[in-house]
Design a protein around this motif. Structure first.
Motif, mmCIF file in Angstrom:
data_model
loop_
_atom_site.group_PDB
_atom_site.id
_atom_site.type_symbol
_atom_site.label_atom_id
_atom_site.label_comp_id
_atom_site.label_asym_id
_atom_site.label_seq_id
_atom_site.Cartn_x
_atom_site.Cartn_y
_atom_site.Cartn_z
ATOM 1 N N GLN A 88 0.967 -1.255 -0.305
ATOM 2 C CA GLN A 88 -0.031 -0.223 -0.250
ATOM 3 C C GLN A 88 0.231 0.934 -0.008
ATOM 4 O OE1 GLN A 88 -2.144 0.294 3.428
ATOM 5 N NE2 GLN A 88 -3.397 2.394 3.144
ATOM 6 N N LYS A 91 3.135 1.404 -4.043
ATOM 7 C CA LYS A 91 3.292 1.316 -4.583
ATOM 8 C C LYS A 91 2.488 2.983 -5.792
ATOM 9 C CE LYS A 91 -1.663 2.385 -3.554
ATOM 10 N NZ LYS A 91 -3.311 2.219 -3.801
ATOM 11 N N ARG A 93 1.318 5.964 -6.932
ATOM 12 C CA ARG A 93 -0.149 6.222 -7.432
ATOM 13 C C ARG A 93 0.548 7.866 -8.052
ATOM 14 N NH1 ARG A 93 1.029 5.130 -2.031
ATOM 15 N NH2 ARG A 93 1.193 6.726 -0.815
#
Length: 99
Positions: A88, A91, A93
């Protein structure tokens, strides 16, 4: 901390009681500056140590207690980290920029 932290205290107890300690160079006090949340208590510790009312060993004991709390909290939080948590946070993004 007890063995290796540089102390701002004097060479003997008698000398320390007479001259006091130097909080600006005392590593234990520096730890307290960062980890102790109570500014009033920190100011009180500084006064006591500077006047020679508190000895280096007592100051180191306070620092050990505060650092121990922080380390234990970090250890507890680290127990909850798993592969999903790592994924989480690592990653890719998009970042939201507003111009």
């Amino acid at each position: 901390i007890n063995k290796y932290a540089f102390s701002g205290g004097q060479q003997t107890v008698e000398e320390h009681r007479a001259k006091g300690g130097n909080c600006d160079v005392d590593i234990s006090f520096q730890f307290l500056r960062f980890f102790l949340d109570d500014d009033a208590r920190l100011a009180e510790i500084r006064e006591q140590y500077t006047r020679g009312e508190m000895l280096s060993g007592e100051l180191k004991a306070l620092a050990v207690a505060e650092v121990t709390v922080i380390v234990r909290e970090m250890q507890e939080r680290r127990k909850n980290v798993n592969d999903e948590t790592v994924d989480q946070y690592s990653k890719v993004r998009p970042l939201a920029f507003k111009y």
